[in-house]
Design an enzyme around this catalytic site. Structure first.
Site, PDB file in Angstrom:
ATOM      1  N   GLY A  31      64.244 -30.852 -16.639  1.00 50.46           N
ATOM      2  CA  GLY A  31      63.393 -30.561 -17.582  1.00 50.46           C
ATOM      3  C   GLY A  31      61.815 -30.644 -17.098  1.00 50.46           C
ATOM      4  N   THR A  32      61.837 -31.773 -16.017  1.00 50.30           N
ATOM      5  CA  THR A  32      60.404 -31.948 -15.520  1.00 50.30           C
ATOM      6  C   THR A  32      60.139 -30.831 -14.774  1.00 50.30           C
ATOM      7  OG1 THR A  32      61.013 -34.297 -15.106  1.00 50.30           O
ATOM      8  CG2 THR A  32      59.366 -33.538 -13.753  1.00 50.30           C
ATOM      9  N   ILE A  72      70.718 -37.587 -10.883  1.00 51.01           N
ATOM     10  CA  ILE A  72      72.091 -37.888 -10.395  1.00 51.01           C
ATOM     11  C   ILE A  72      73.243 -36.641 -10.886  1.00 51.01           C
ATOM     12  CG2 ILE A  72      71.420 -40.287 -10.584  1.00 51.01           C
ATOM     13  CD1 ILE A  72      73.389 -40.365 -13.258  1.00 51.01           C
ATOM     14  N   ASP A  73      72.674 -36.126 -11.679  1.00 49.76           N
ATOM     15  CA  ASP A  73      73.592 -35.070 -12.332  1.00 49.76           C
ATOM     16  C   ASP A  73      73.987 -33.737 -11.210  1.00 49.76           C
ATOM     17  OD1 ASP A  73      73.766 -36.267 -14.457  1.00 49.76           O
ATOM     18  OD2 ASP A  73      72.594 -35.105 -15.557  1.00 49.76           O
ATOM     19  N   MET A 117      78.159 -40.660 -15.976  1.00 50.60           N
ATOM     20  CA  MET A 117      77.419 -39.636 -16.518  1.00 50.60           C
ATOM     21  C   MET A 117      77.671 -38.388 -16.197  1.00 50.60           C
ATOM     22  SD  MET A 117      73.729 -41.699 -16.737  1.00 50.60           S
ATOM     23  CE  MET A 117      73.215 -43.107 -17.693  1.00 50.60           C
ATOM     24  N   ARG A 128      92.638 -49.293 -21.385  1.00 49.53           N
ATOM     25  CA  ARG A 128      91.433 -49.845 -21.569  1.00 49.53           C
ATOM     26  C   ARG A 128      90.160 -48.624 -20.996  1.00 49.53           C
ATOM     27  NH1 ARG A 128      91.258 -55.472 -22.012  1.00 49.53           N
ATOM     28  NH2 ARG A 128      93.402 -55.925 -22.915  1.00 49.53           N
ATOM     29  N   HIS A 182      74.089 -46.796 -17.461  1.00 53.15           N
ATOM     30  CA  HIS A 182      72.879 -46.707 -16.495  1.00 53.15           C
ATOM     31  C   HIS A 182      73.203 -47.403 -15.217  1.00 53.15           C
ATOM     32  CE1 HIS A 182      71.481 -45.119 -20.439  1.00 53.15           C
ATOM     33  NE2 HIS A 182      70.399 -44.581 -19.704  1.00 53.15           N
ATOM     34  N   ARG A 189      72.406 -45.442 -12.396  1.00 50.02           N
ATOM     35  CA  ARG A 189      71.083 -45.025 -11.811  1.00 50.02           C
ATOM     36  C   ARG A 189      70.153 -45.768 -11.106  1.00 50.02           C
ATOM     37  NH1 ARG A 189      69.421 -41.739 -16.965  1.00 50.02           N
ATOM     38  NH2 ARG A 189      67.752 -42.974 -17.109  1.00 50.02           N
TER      39      ARG A 189
HETATM   40  O1  F6P Z   1      69.992 -36.501 -16.425  1.00 50.87           O
HETATM   41  C1  F6P Z   1      70.398 -37.411 -15.858  1.00 50.87           C
HETATM   42  C2  F6P Z   1      71.080 -38.395 -16.849  1.00 50.87           C
HETATM   43  O2  F6P Z   1      71.436 -39.750 -16.484  1.00 50.87           O
HETATM   44  C3  F6P Z   1      72.244 -38.028 -17.546  1.00 50.87           C
HETATM   45  O3  F6P Z   1      73.417 -38.002 -16.802  1.00 50.87           O
HETATM   46  C4  F6P Z   1      72.280 -38.552 -18.908  1.00 50.87           C
HETATM   47  O4  F6P Z   1      72.989 -37.865 -19.891  1.00 50.87           O
HETATM   48  C5  F6P Z   1      71.007 -38.746 -19.136  1.00 50.87           C
HETATM   49  O5  F6P Z   1      70.117 -38.820 -18.075  1.00 50.87           O
HETATM   50  C6  F6P Z   1      70.827 -40.140 -19.896  1.00 50.87           C
HETATM   51  O6  F6P Z   1      69.364 -40.375 -20.480  1.00 50.87           O
HETATM   52  P1  F6P Z   1      68.887 -41.688 -20.756  1.00 50.87           P
HETATM   53  O7  F6P Z   1      68.670 -42.674 -19.756  1.00 50.87           O
HETATM   54  O8  F6P Z   1      67.747 -41.022 -21.418  1.00 50.87           O
HETATM   55  O9  F6P Z   1      69.700 -41.951 -21.978  1.00 50.87           O
END
Ligand code: F6P
Length: 385
Positions: A142-143, A164-165, A207, A303, A309, A312
């Site tokens: 995106g950026t 991270i993807d 994610m 479960r 997050h 991240r």
């Molecule tokens: O693109 C990185 C990412 O961590 C994706 O894996 C995830 O869907 C998205 O960002 C989540 O973004 P946000 O923190 O805006 O919900």
């Protein structure tokens, strides 16, 4: 000694580097921004870019706050050595980030109404107001897509790939991916012991919006029994059969690793919140859907853990610190060579400049014949197909 010219700028011969270089005085002030979702390694890149530019080329570096939003609202500050010292191992970004604010489709509220407008000229005028010679954009697809549009508008842009993807084309790895894999793998390891103690099925949702790299790598590294990725639509019957078979031969627990973007054959992705803009739609919930179905059809207690997050946050791994440091350094090198419109990319063990335009054409999805998929199948991992 002048040995040629590039974009009307004379090239000098550097006897130490044994190559023609653009004289440093041609570039005096640059800025950098971090855009999109944060990830471990952003600060390591900021440090590397800033120190390389200052130490090797005597360039002033400005940090833009909150990604492109900071260029729209004119929020930038000079980065000094003390600002970027001691941040190598710290997660997040000292500059802040935003994955919502596209200057070409900027959402503003006017008289209580949401209006979408193009404020890219404001960005361009802020760039010139600060007499910037170049802008380094650190981000994912995106950026970098936005960065590419500014390159077409005449700004001197250099890209550095993060996410991270790991779904950006033209680079083997983006920084942030390795750290996220380490977090997810650690979580899977922890779920393993509790799953085997309680003879349960443990579903872990990680994610991975459109690409399953994170689920695949952490799933294989953590010994997941079933891995569901967006590229391979799953069949719930196949998953249940696998869980039952494992029980029959004495493995009374199963670990199912699910990418948030995974979907069943003929089914749709599961959203927590849908929005008109796809990048703002919040994925999440497929783990619960799969978990419920497994419990219903196998009658084994199941479960679900959603890692979210956590993947991240935190410190970058050694791999990401090294990659981020190399990316930052090389980005300044290609900037000095005026390779604008390019991003740094890891291919094998080397870092090369590649046109940003090429990197953003499509997402890098997991090929179905990827060696890791083949190896995982051979050790008995199911992909639910
Ligand atoms: O693109 C990185 C990412 O961590 C994706 O894996 C995830 O869907 C998205 O960002 C989540 O973004 P946000 O923190 O805006 O919900």
């Amino acid at each position: 000694m002048i040995v040629g010219a590039y974009c009307n700028t004379p090239l000098l011969y550097d006897p130490l580097k044994k190559e023609a270089v653009v004289p440093s005085h041609a570039i005096k002030r640059i800025a950098l921004l971090t855009g999109g979702g944060d990830c471990p390694g952003l600060n390591a890149v900021i440090r590397s870019v800033t120190k390389t530019a200052m130490n090797d080329h005597n360039i002033e570096v400005f940090g833009i706050e909150d990604g492109f939003l900071g260029l729209i609202t004119n929020r930038l500050r000079l980065l000094r050595n003390s600002d970027v010292s001691g941040i190598l191992n710290i997660g997040g970004t000292i500059l802040g980030t935003s994955n919502r604010d596209d200057p070409f489709r900027f959402v503003q509220t006017e008289s209580g109404q949401k209006v979408i407008g193009d404020v890219s000229d404001t960005v361009v005028s802020h760039y010139h107001e600060h007499k910037l010679d170049a802008l380094i954009c650190i981000g994912g697809d995106g950026t970098l897509a936005i960065a590419n549009k500014f390159s077409q508008k005449g700004l001197n842009i250099i890209g550095i790939p993060k996410t991270i993807d790991n779904d950006l084309c033209e680079t083997d790895y983006t920084f942030g991916f390795n750290s996220a894999v380490a977090v997810a793998m650690d979580a899977i390891d922890r779920l393993h012991t509790t799953a085997s103690s309680h003879h349960r099925v443990m579903v872990i949702e990680v994610m991975g919006r459109y690409a399953g790299w994170l689920a695949l790598a952490s799933g294989v590294a953590g010994g997941g029994d079933i891995i569901l990725i967006p590229e391979i639509p799953y069949e719930i019957d196949s998953i249940c059969q696998n869980v039952r078979q494992r029980n029959e031969y004495g493995k009374r627990f199963s670990i199912v690793v699910v990418a948030e973007g995974a979907k069943s054959k003929g089914g749709e992705m599961v959203f927590q919140k849908e929005s008109e803009k796809p990048e703002e739609s919040r994925l999440g919930g497929v783990g619960n859907v799969v978990g419920r179905q497994i419990e219903e059809c196998t009658e084994i207690e199941t479960r679900v853990t959603v890692l979210g997050h956590l993947q991240r946050g935190g410190s970058p791994t050694a791999f990401d610190r090294l990659l981020a440091t190399r990316f930052g350094h090389r980005a300044v090198e290609i900037l000095m060579q005026r390779k604008f419109g390019h991003m740094v990319a890891l291919k094998g063990t080397e870092i090369f400049p590649v046109p940003i335009e090429k990197a953003i054409q499509q997402l890098k999805l997991v090929p179905l014949d990827h060696p890791l998929i083949k190896a995982a199948r051979s050790v008995g991992t199911s992909f639910g197909d």
